[in-house]
Scaffold this active site. Structure first.
Site, mmCIF file in Angstrom:
data_model
loop_
_atom_site.group_PDB
_atom_site.id
_atom_site.type_symbol
_atom_site.label_atom_id
_atom_site.label_comp_id
_atom_site.label_asym_id
_atom_site.label_seq_id
_atom_site.Cartn_x
_atom_site.Cartn_y
_atom_site.Cartn_z
ATOM 1 N N HIS A 98 0.830 -1.211 0.000
ATOM 2 C CA HIS A 98 0.000 0.000 0.000
ATOM 3 C C HIS A 98 0.860 1.256 0.000
ATOM 4 O O HIS A 98 1.949 1.281 0.566
ATOM 5 C CB HIS A 98 -1.026 -0.010 1.137
ATOM 6 N N ASP A 100 -0.305 4.399 0.987
ATOM 7 C CA ASP A 100 -0.593 5.367 2.053
ATOM 8 C C ASP A 100 0.156 5.011 3.334
ATOM 9 O O ASP A 100 0.575 3.866 3.532
ATOM 10 C CB ASP A 100 -2.107 5.434 2.321
ATOM 11 N N ASP A 131 6.190 0.588 6.985
ATOM 12 C CA ASP A 131 4.768 0.329 6.676
ATOM 13 C C ASP A 131 4.276 1.320 5.635
ATOM 14 O O ASP A 131 3.859 2.398 5.975
ATOM 15 C CB ASP A 131 3.963 0.428 7.966
ATOM 16 N N GLU A 165 -5.074 1.710 2.577
ATOM 17 C CA GLU A 165 -4.993 0.523 3.441
ATOM 18 C C GLU A 165 -5.176 0.909 4.900
ATOM 19 O O GLU A 165 -5.716 0.145 5.691
ATOM 20 C CB GLU A 165 -3.649 -0.195 3.248
ATOM 21 N N GLU A 166 -4.718 2.112 5.236
ATOM 22 C CA GLU A 166 -4.721 2.497 6.656
ATOM 23 C C GLU A 166 -6.095 2.941 7.150
ATOM 24 O O GLU A 166 -6.299 3.087 8.346
ATOM 25 C CB GLU A 166 -3.690 3.619 6.901
ATOM 26 N N ASP A 194 3.247 -7.004 4.384
ATOM 27 C CA ASP A 194 2.815 -5.901 5.247
ATOM 28 C C ASP A 194 2.805 -6.257 6.729
ATOM 29 O O ASP A 194 2.291 -5.514 7.541
ATOM 30 C CB ASP A 194 1.420 -5.427 4.800
ATOM 31 N N HIS A 389 3.801 2.486 12.508
ATOM 32 C CA HIS A 389 2.961 3.436 13.247
ATOM 33 C C HIS A 389 3.679 4.058 14.450
ATOM 34 O O HIS A 389 3.104 4.900 15.130
ATOM 35 C CB HIS A 389 1.639 2.806 13.709
HETATM 36 ZN ZN LIG Z 1 0.656 -1.511 6.361
#
Ligand SMILES: [Zn+2]
Length: 415
Positions: A98, A100, A131, A165-166, A194, A389
């Site tokens: 992903h 984003d 990520d 995705e987030e 991921d 994150h």
């Molecule tokens: Zn991810």
């Protein structure tokens, strides 16, 4: 282990990209890609940047599957599909990443600007570098190696880069699968880099069902010195929580060693504030359970045990209990541990790293479930430090290169 000439050349070519992969990560980090739900303007600029780089790598077979979204300047959320043709089309090998990222969070927790990726020894630090830019970069450079070494894989190889995705996948992989379901076949091999472990030994193939339950227990508020004049909602919720804990664990006690942990879990979690002072018996009390069920237990069975316990507590204590389900997500059917994607990926990891990968199920949902619900076998795998994150998110440069080699080995399978 001896490789074919094609594989040997591919792996050497990927190793030669090391510095370029680091530079690409740095450039990518600077092109912010936050979804509108995260206060951003979407992934369009990042998608343009990636397309331009991919073109310079000779990756000119690109399909765009935009998802309309009036909240962002571009008017849509981009999804990109890069393809390298094989001798046959199927089974197609997919790597999906992903574009984003999540926002940086508290800036004071970062050592520097989150969008200025910095190399510190053998790691790169910056928002998104793990990520999911690591998987994105590894996949893209593995594809580039095929083109630059003029290796024609046995079957088509695709890199799918999605938005959103987030924040729920509606404008990303869900859109792609809805708009162009014919792209994917049940015999395809789908890898989603991921999530993973630091050694790259874990292949995630299954997940548990998720059920969140909210209980609002109502009684009658009264001064705490004369409790008999009221009905204590706190006592009601405490009794309910303790009984649920015992009953749910007793009723749903299957074990499955594929999963970590190998059992269903039932945890009392959030509790909302009730009265602000000590000398009042609360008339209302609200708390939550987080339940993760092995696929052998159904959400409906759990709901009926909960209803039974509620009736007992209501009649025993005179409270009334309202129930709600803020999240309810049945587990997708697992990817079989003897499916081709698990076998091919495991072989590549074993061969390149000398370790034996293990297929596991986890409690949390992943984007691979979107494929599995449609009968498409997907595996979540990457070699990660699990800093996603977090402030000072980082990616190990060795992992970036080593995972690209695993993809290269998978792409060159059968050659
Ligand atoms: Zn991810």
């Amino acid at each position: 282990m001896t490789h074919s000439d094609d594989t040997t050349r591919l792996l050497a070519r990927i190793e030669g990209y090391r510095d370029e992969m680091v530079a690409f990560q740095r450039d990518l980090t600077a092109v912010v890609a936050l979804g509108p739900d995260n206060g951003g303007d979407g992934e369009w600029l990042r998608a343009e940047f990636i397309k331009e780089r991919a073109r310079s790598f000779g990756l000119d077979d690109v399909m765009e599957l935009h998802a309309a979204d009036a909240r962002v300047t571009a008017g849509f959320r981009p999804n990109l599909l890069f393809r390298v043709r094989g001798r046959a089309e199927r089974p197609t090998v997919w790597v999906m990443a992903h574009m984003d990222t999540v926002p940086p969070g508290e800036l004071f927790l970062w050592r520097g600007d989150p969008y200025v990726a910095v190399v510190e020894g053998d790691i790169i630090v910056g928002r998104g570098v793990e990520d999911n830019q690591q998987g994105l970069t590894s996949g893209l450079f593995a594809l580039r190696a095929l083109v630059e070494e003029a290796v024609v894989p046995a079957t088509d190889v695709c890199l799918l880069l999605v938005s959103d995705e987030e924040t729920g996948n509606a404008f990303g992989v869900e859109h792609v699968l809805g708009a162009a379901p014919e792209l994917f076949h049940a015999e395809d091999l789908i890898i989603v880099p991921d999530a993973g472990a630091p050694e790259g030994a874990l292949l995630e193939v299954a997940e548990k069902s998720t059920l969140w339950v909210r209980f609002v227990v109502r009684g009658r508020q009264v001064h705490a010195s004369i409790p008999a004049a009221g009905i204590n909602a706190h006592r009601g919720s405490a009794t309910l929580a303790v009984r649920l804990d015992a009953r749910l664990h007793a009723a749903f006690c299957d074990e499955d060693p594929l999963f970590e942990p190998p059992v269903s879990t039932f945890e009392p979690t959030k509790r909302e504030a009730n009265v602000p002072n000590v000398n009042t018996v609360p008339g209302e009390d609200t708390f939550y359970f987080d339940c993760r069920l092995l696929p052998t237990h159904s959400i409906d069975e759990v709901k009926s045990v909960i209803a039974e316990v509620i009736r007992e507590v209501e009649s025993g204590l005179g409270v009334t209990i309202e129930i709600g389900y803020p999240a309810e997500l049945p587990a997708a059917p697992p990817t079989a541990i003897d499916s081709p994607v698990v076998e091919v990926l495991s072989d590549a990891i074993r061969e390149l790293r000398g370790i034996s990968p293990v297929a596991i199920g986890i409690g949390g949902g992943t984007v691979a479930a979107v494929f599995r619900r449609r009968g498409l076998p997907a595996v979540v795998w990457a070699t990660l430090e699990e800093t996603a994150h977090s402030p000072n998110e980082y990616c190990r440069i060795d992992n970036l290169v080593a995972d690209a080699k695993v993809f290269g080995r998978v792409f060159a399978r059968g050659l």
